[in-house]
Motif scaffolding. Structure first.
Motif, mmCIF file in Angstrom:
data_model
loop_
_atom_site.group_PDB
_atom_site.id
_atom_site.type_symbol
_atom_site.label_atom_id
_atom_site.label_comp_id
_atom_site.label_asym_id
_atom_site.label_seq_id
_atom_site.Cartn_x
_atom_site.Cartn_y
_atom_site.Cartn_z
ATOM 1 N N ILE A 131 0.834 -1.210 0.000
ATOM 2 C CA ILE A 131 0.000 0.000 0.000
ATOM 3 C C ILE A 131 0.862 1.251 0.000
ATOM 4 O O ILE A 131 0.609 2.202 -0.760
ATOM 5 N N SER A 132 1.881 1.265 0.833
ATOM 6 C CA SER A 132 2.744 2.453 0.908
ATOM 7 C C SER A 132 3.480 2.681 -0.410
ATOM 8 O O SER A 132 3.634 3.827 -0.850
ATOM 9 N N GLU A 133 3.916 1.599 -1.075
ATOM 10 C CA GLU A 133 4.631 1.752 -2.348
ATOM 11 C C GLU A 133 3.682 2.163 -3.474
ATOM 12 O O GLU A 133 4.046 2.963 -4.342
ATOM 13 N N LEU A 134 2.467 1.642 -3.468
ATOM 14 C CA LEU A 134 1.489 2.039 -4.478
ATOM 15 C C LEU A 134 1.109 3.508 -4.333
ATOM 16 O O LEU A 134 0.949 4.220 -5.332
ATOM 17 N N CYS A 135 0.984 3.964 -3.096
ATOM 18 C CA CYS A 135 0.562 5.348 -2.840
ATOM 19 C C CYS A 135 1.736 6.321 -2.790
ATOM 20 O O CYS A 135 1.519 7.543 -2.721
ATOM 21 N N GLY A 136 2.969 5.799 -2.800
ATOM 22 C CA GLY A 136 4.132 6.671 -2.799
ATOM 23 C C GLY A 136 4.381 7.361 -1.484
ATOM 24 O O GLY A 136 4.822 8.522 -1.451
ATOM 25 N N VAL A 137 4.096 6.678 -0.370
ATOM 26 C CA VAL A 137 4.327 7.251 0.951
ATOM 27 C C VAL A 137 5.197 6.302 1.759
ATOM 28 O O VAL A 137 5.404 5.145 1.377
ATOM 29 N N SER A 138 5.679 6.791 2.883
ATOM 30 C CA SER A 138 6.495 5.956 3.767
ATOM 31 C C SER A 138 5.586 5.064 4.596
ATOM 32 O O SER A 138 4.534 5.524 5.075
#
Length: 582
Positions: free
Chosen positions: A500-507
């Motif tokens: 989820i974090s990689e798909l959304c571009g967040v840490s």
């Protein structure tokens, strides 16, 4: 790599009588069984001849008379005390080395594995079709504030769908509410609510113009029920078969995708936890639950061969060119039939499954069968060429047919039994096919459990969106399975959080909340030696006085962590009152 001939590489269960061990009394009878295997599939003709007449080389019974004698004989179930033949073990020759088909030197993150299923090319096609659907909706009068969706934005959209699968709220709108005790701040930082809903309403896997042409064919044989999902479905199926090669034991079973839409394809299965929905036939690796292949049932058999839907389903999923040979396939009583298991042998596969007594060519009226009063652990079996039919009494009668196992090899199972008001464990004999079935049949069930932990499914307006969400679930669970095979250092929850974090571009890590020791009062102006400015320098309006009392009281003090001015006097302590609310 060494090369083998067909017989050397694959082996066969019908080639050689030397593959089996016979007793001296059964040798001639067994030779006759193998030579007349196909003729003996009819239980009316599947009989044991008189051994004395068979072994008498001087006596030659006419063929017609011999057939009449066989038909008048009766099959008899044998018990576990009688020794069964040990079938030949098929040589396992997979088309590729079992396991992930990836470069071992490369490093794979959850996102990179997910993109093997939802590639940028596939997502680009989704963007194109979705944008076309929005344009069509606007032409029809829909009021959208729309800019074309991009590949990167659609990946963020996928991330929000998976986030909603992990953080369950009662409605989509609740993820953007900011006035509730249970409000979640994350979705609003990725995408606005209206943008998310507009993408959801218009998500399209096929082009709207092509949909219109297919809809014109409705009511004819040319109409494709799965046209709206087929472009993405074909991509996902190909990825499932390409990225990972299964190990030897496979399971075939149904899977339900919850939906009550009136589509003509919705099925009802009372034995499933999800009773209404789309039925998928799934081939899964029994060792880890990886979905190797699947097909969506449309309400009719699309590959009819005259042998029935169960037969055609298994045959369509077992792609010999893709898999190789020597695989063992496990299935339930919906699929198992002597005809199927026999034809699977011709493909150089073994098969095992529970069966229904009324199946054609199964022993139905044989003597010495189990009864309702048979003691627990009782075993009966009949061998018919390469197939063994086994009945076992557990809490109820269990019927299993196998081309892989002998009837009984001494296995036992433990069951709780009640004796004199106390429960204790007791061992009971268990047939070899039942033991193997219990061990390997759960491949699809394991896959279903992974799908249900953090499923992307939620209420939708369109039936094809339900299947689209299931494709996301398949991609996520298969990605996790491959990651586990490669590294094995993450739980499913940790994997989904990172995806989820990689798909959304967040840490994936949220900044830690500042410690209370950081909230200390400090002067609002830099220190100075000019005594003339001590009373007025750095004075600002107290945020607490203004918010709580509507007063504009000025103070030279502020909170170091919050960076807001707060009164700190003997008559009022706004500093303390402000931080009570944090």
């Amino acid at each position: 790599m060494a090369h083998y001939t067909c017989e050397e590489a694959l082996g066969t269960v019908l080639d050689s009588e030397e593959e089996f061990t016979f007793s001296s009394e059964e040798e001639q009878e067994s030779n006759d069984e193998w030579s007349h295997f196909e003729e003996r599939l009819d239980p009316a003709e599947d009989v044991l001849s008189d051994e004395n007449e068979e072994n008498d080389s001087d006596h030659q019974m006419p063929v017609a008379k011999k057939a009449r004698t066989n038909k008048q004989s009766a099959l008899t179930w044998k018990t576990e005390t009688e020794v069964d033949l040990v079938p030949q073990t098929l040589r396992f020759v997979p088309a590729r080395d079992p396991g992930p088909q990836l470069w071992s030197a490369d490093s794979y993150t959850p996102l990179s594995l997910f993109k093997l299923f939802f590639s940028e090319s596939a997502v680009s096609t989704l963007c194109y079709n979705t944008n076309a659907q929005v344009a069509r909706s606007i032409e029809r009068g829909r009021k959208y504030r729309w800019t074309d969706v991009s590949v990167s934005e659609l990946y963020r959209y996928f991330g929000l769908i998976f986030y909603m699968g992990m953080v369950k709220l009662s409605s989509i709108n609740d993820y953007w509410r900011q006035d509730s005790l249970c409000s979640v701040p994350f979705p609003a930082t990725i995408m606005s609510r209206d943008r998310y809903r507009t993408i959801s309403w218009n998500m399209h896997m096929s082009h709207p113009a092509a949909d219109k042409e297919n809809d014109k064919k409705k009511g004819t044989d040319e109409y494709d029920w799965l046209f709206r999902v087929k472009p993405l479905m074909d991509t996902i199926r190909l990825a499932c078969k390409t990225i990972y090669h299964p190990r030897r034991n496979l399971a075939v079973d149904e899977r339900m995708v919850a939906c009550k839409a009136n589509t003509g394809m919705t099925q009802y299965m009372k034995a499933k936890p999800t009773k209404w929905g789309f039925k998928l036939f799934v081939l899964a690796d029994s060792s880890n639950g990886y979905t190797v292949d699947f097909s969506v049932y449309t309400g009719k058999n699309n590959v009819a061969t005259g042998n029935g839907l169960p037969y055609d389903t298994v045959m369509s999923l077992m792609d010999k060119k893709l898999l190789g040979s020597g695989y063992h396939v496990y299935m339930d009583n919906f699929y198992t039939s002597p005809k199927l298991l026999t034809d699977v042998i011709d493909m150089r596969y073994g098969a095992c499954g529970t069966y229904r007594d009324y199946r054609k060519n199964s022993p139905q009226n044989a003597a010495n069968s189990l009864t309702k009063n048979s003691p627990r652990g009782s075993i009966r079996w009949i061998r018919n060429g390469p197939l063994v039919f086994v009945k076992w009494m557990d809490t109820r009668e269990v019927s299993v047919c196998s081309s892989i196992h002998p009837a009984y090899t001494g296995d036992t199972v433990q069951r709780k039994v009640k004796t004199q008001d106390t429960w204790s464990l007791k061992s009971f004999p268990c047939p070899a096919p039942v033991t193997a079935y219990n061990q390997y049949m759960g491949g699809v069930d394991l896959s279903d459990r992974l799908l249900q932990y953090y499923t992307a499914q939620h209420k939708t307006l369109k039936w094809y969106r339900k299947i689209f969400l299931h494709f996301l679930d398949i991609a996520a669970t298969n990605s996790f399975t491959v990651h586990k095979e490669l590294y094995g250092n993450m739980t499913y929850k940790e994997f989904m959080e990172q995806l989820i974090s990689e798909l959304c571009g967040v840490s994936p890590k949220i900044p830690q909340k500042q410690a209370s020791s950081d909230h200390v009062p400090v002067p609002g102006a830099p220190l100075s030696t000019d005594t003339r400015k001590v009373a007025s320098s750095g004075r600002r309006i107290c945020v607490h006085c203004k918010a709580a009392h509507g007063k504009k009281q000025q103070t030279p003090w502020k909170c170091q962590a919050c960076d807001v001015h707060l009164c700190l006097q003997l008559t009022r302590n706004c500093f303390q009152e402000w931080h009570k609310a944090l």
